[in-house]
Design a protein around this motif. Structure first.
Motif, PDB file in Angstrom:
ATOM      1  N   GLN A 188       2.183 -16.187-102.997  1.00  0.00           N
ATOM      2  CA  GLN A 188       2.350 -15.206-101.928  1.00  0.00           C
ATOM      3  C   GLN A 188       1.215 -14.189-101.861  1.00  0.00           C
ATOM      4  O   GLN A 188       1.194 -13.323-100.985  1.00  0.00           O
ATOM      5  N   LEU A 189       0.277 -14.258-102.811  1.00  0.00           N
ATOM      6  CA  LEU A 189      -1.003 -13.551-102.728  1.00  0.00           C
ATOM      7  C   LEU A 189      -0.883 -12.030-102.735  1.00  0.00           C
ATOM      8  O   LEU A 189      -1.761 -11.321-102.250  1.00  0.00           O
ATOM      9  N   HIS A 190       0.218 -11.524-103.317  1.00  0.00           N
ATOM     10  CA  HIS A 190       0.402 -10.083-103.494  1.00  0.00           C
ATOM     11  C   HIS A 190       0.291  -9.296-102.200  1.00  0.00           C
ATOM     12  O   HIS A 190      -0.173  -8.149-102.192  1.00  0.00           O
ATOM     13  N   LYS A 191       0.745  -9.889-101.114  1.00  0.00           N
ATOM     14  CA  LYS A 191       0.732  -9.194 -99.832  1.00  0.00           C
ATOM     15  C   LYS A 191       1.763  -8.063 -99.826  1.00  0.00           C
ATOM     16  O   LYS A 191       2.867  -8.207-100.356  1.00  0.00           O
ATOM     17  N   PRO A 192       1.440  -6.923 -99.221  1.00  0.00           N
ATOM     18  CA  PRO A 192       2.393  -5.806 -99.189  1.00  0.00           C
ATOM     19  C   PRO A 192       3.693  -6.145 -98.471  1.00  0.00           C
ATOM     20  O   PRO A 192       4.748  -5.604 -98.798  1.00  0.00           O
ATOM     21  N   ALA A 193       3.639  -7.046 -97.490  1.00  0.00           N
ATOM     22  CA  ALA A 193       4.857  -7.400 -96.743  1.00  0.00           C
ATOM     23  C   ALA A 193       5.870  -8.130 -97.598  1.00  0.00           C
ATOM     24  O   ALA A 193       7.037  -8.250 -97.208  1.00  0.00           O
TER      25      ALA A 193
END
Length: 507
Positions: free
Chosen positions: A473-478
């Motif tokens: 999930q690439l550490h996205k804020p969402a």
């Protein structure tokens, strides 16, 4: 997916997404370094037509979220089905790690990802889907006929990750467009905390486009619904600490009961002190609590936030930690404020014992933003700016704030549902519960962190912070999310509801 399965995008959240996306470098799109492509090589958006060099730009693996499709699993089969869903998550994590460690092979062979990663993953997923169908049918249920179509996963290039897309408002409706790819060729320098285009201390995010200077974002917080004469206006505050005793684990007892490391990321826990993959309702009643009110045995837990400054923490070689790309120093909140509020249009009923609620979606990078409920801001800006698809860079003297407002409508019958969503819902834009749902006290949480502001120069972010998550999930804020299990004794659930209905302020 049954009633109220799609989260209502509040005006606040919609405007926050649009505002943050408009200011983001590349519309918030994922930045991924291409170690093998030369400057003149182009990137074709069609996965099947990528060149060998562009093939190295595959940012993540996107798989259909089978758990969200299972809305009517018979209760007798849920334990087995949840366990299998946990196995599916483990398979995706393993495939993503193989994606990350085979860049040389991908550059040499354009078919490597498809033949060596995606096809074997499809075969393994198909076997688990068959077992899920068998478990459902064994107890007299009916598995959705579409499950067989959900086995295939795709390799998603950097400019096609859903949560990195640019959102625009058109007639009040959110629309998603493909994120704009920005390429930065610098190499990762994890030991110094410097992050180049490939993203993050572990190479899986965050990236420069995931951050925005909050002082440059236009106000986007919408007005609250008007209160009716029947509104429940009270507030009940519970003080449960900030997890100073470092009660952590990487389990998820709601989504993956009985599965060790079912979350694939680390949680902070306050409230109930005996929460892990193997906890039961009886365990919760015996778990003790960090809350000042000893009748509040509820479990409040959320993914930790880390600062990626080149340092490591205790779990650098552990599952859910460094083994899965969750790296950096774990930050303990300086404040964790938990309160229950009422409905602007009606009285509330007491929360049922053992009610489970998950708010937000840990997989928005591949699922999209339909269930996103992340709100990031800074002290002094919370009433003006809330961000969903970006982390804020706060000015000097201001702290980072995460807030969560949980679903406040309950179906009146179930303490959980097969996909952990359909038994609760958000109120509509006017504050009303729909489809026969009942208003319950709305749990709200506010977490404050002291963070040295990251710096972004020439597409490079230094000393980034990020929420823990599934590695793909690439550490996205969402992807930020929060979990809650309501456990009370001594009539506390009724006391909370009465306090709110009577317009009192209680603690």
């Amino acid at each position: 997916m049954g009633r109220n399965t799609r989260k209502r995008r509040t005006p606040l959240a919609t405007k926050a997404i649009a505002a943050s996306a408009a200011l983001a470098l590349g519309g918030g799109g994922l930045i991924w370094a291409n170690f093998y492509a030369s400057a003149h090589e182009s990137n074709n958006n069609a996965w099947g037509n990528q060149t060998k060099a562009a093939n190295a730009q595959v940012a993540t693996i996107s798989c259909p979220d089978i758990g969200q499709k299972l809305t009517s699993v018979p209760r007798q089969a849920r334990t087995e089905v949840d366990g299998e869903l946990g196995n599916l998550d483990r398979q995706i994590t393993d495939a993503y790690q193989r994606l990350m460690t085979t860049r040389d092979a991908q550059a040499r062979d354009a078919s490597f990802v498809q033949n060596s990663i995606l096809q074997p993953l499809k075969d393994r997923r198909k076997a688990i889907i068959d077992r899920i169908k068998l478990e459902i049918n064994r107890v007299g249920g009916s598995a959705p006929g579409s499950l067989d179509t959900l086995a295939s996963c795709t390799g998603t290039p950097a400019n096609q990750t859903t949560a990195g897309g640019q959102q625009q408002q058109n007639g009040g409706q959110q629309q998603q467009n493909g994120g704009q790819q920005q390429q930065n060729g610098g190499q990762q320098q994890g030991n110094t905390g410097q992050q180049q285009g490939n993203g993050g201390q572990a190479g899986n995010g965050p990236v420069a486009a995931d951050f925005v200077d909050i002082t440059k974002v236009q106000p986007n917080v919408a007005a609250k619904p008007q209160k009716s004469g029947n509104a429940s206006t009270g507030v009940f505050i519970t003080r449960c600490g900030v997890n100073a005793n470092k009660n952590h684990n990487t389990d998820n007892v709601i989504v993956a009961p009985g599965v060790t490391n079912g979350a694939h990321h680390l949680h902070d826990y306050v409230g109930n002190q005996k929460v892990n993959a193997f906890s039961s309702n009886q365990t919760f009643l015996q778990g003790g609590t960090s809350c000042q009110n000893k009748n509040d045995l509820s479990a409040y837990y959320w993914p930790v936030v880390r600062v990626q400054d080149g340092t490591q923490d205790f779990d650098q070689n552990a599952d859910g930690g460094g083994k899965e790309g969750n790296v950096g120093k774990i930050l303990t909140p300086v404040q964790a404020q938990i309160k229950y509020v009422g409905s602007p249009t009606s009285k509330v009923v007491a929360m049922p014992q053992f009610l489970r609620i998950i708010t937000g979606d840990a997989k928005t990078t591949t699922n999209g933003l339909a269930n996103a409920n992340a709100h990031w801001s800074c002290t002094g800006f919370e009433n003006k700016v809330q961000l969903t698809t970006q982390y804020p860079i706060c000015p000097q003297g201001s702290n980072v704030v995460r807030t969560f407002a949980f679903q406040s409508c309950w179906d009146g019958q179930n303490i959980d549902s097969a996909n952990h969503r359909t038994h609760v819902a958000f109120a509509d834009a006017n504050g009303n519960c729909q489809n026969g749902f009942k208003a319950i006290p709305q749990l709200t949480m506010r977490l404050v962190y002291q963070v040295t502001p990251p710096t972004v120069q020439n597409g490079v972010v230094k000393n980034a912070f990020a929420v823990d998550g599934f590695p793909e999930q690439l550490h996205k804020p969402a992807t930020d999310h929060d979990d809650f299990i309501s456990v009370t004794t001594g009539g506390l659930a009724n006391k909370i509801a009465n306090c709110i209905n009577n317009g009192q302020r209680c603690a």
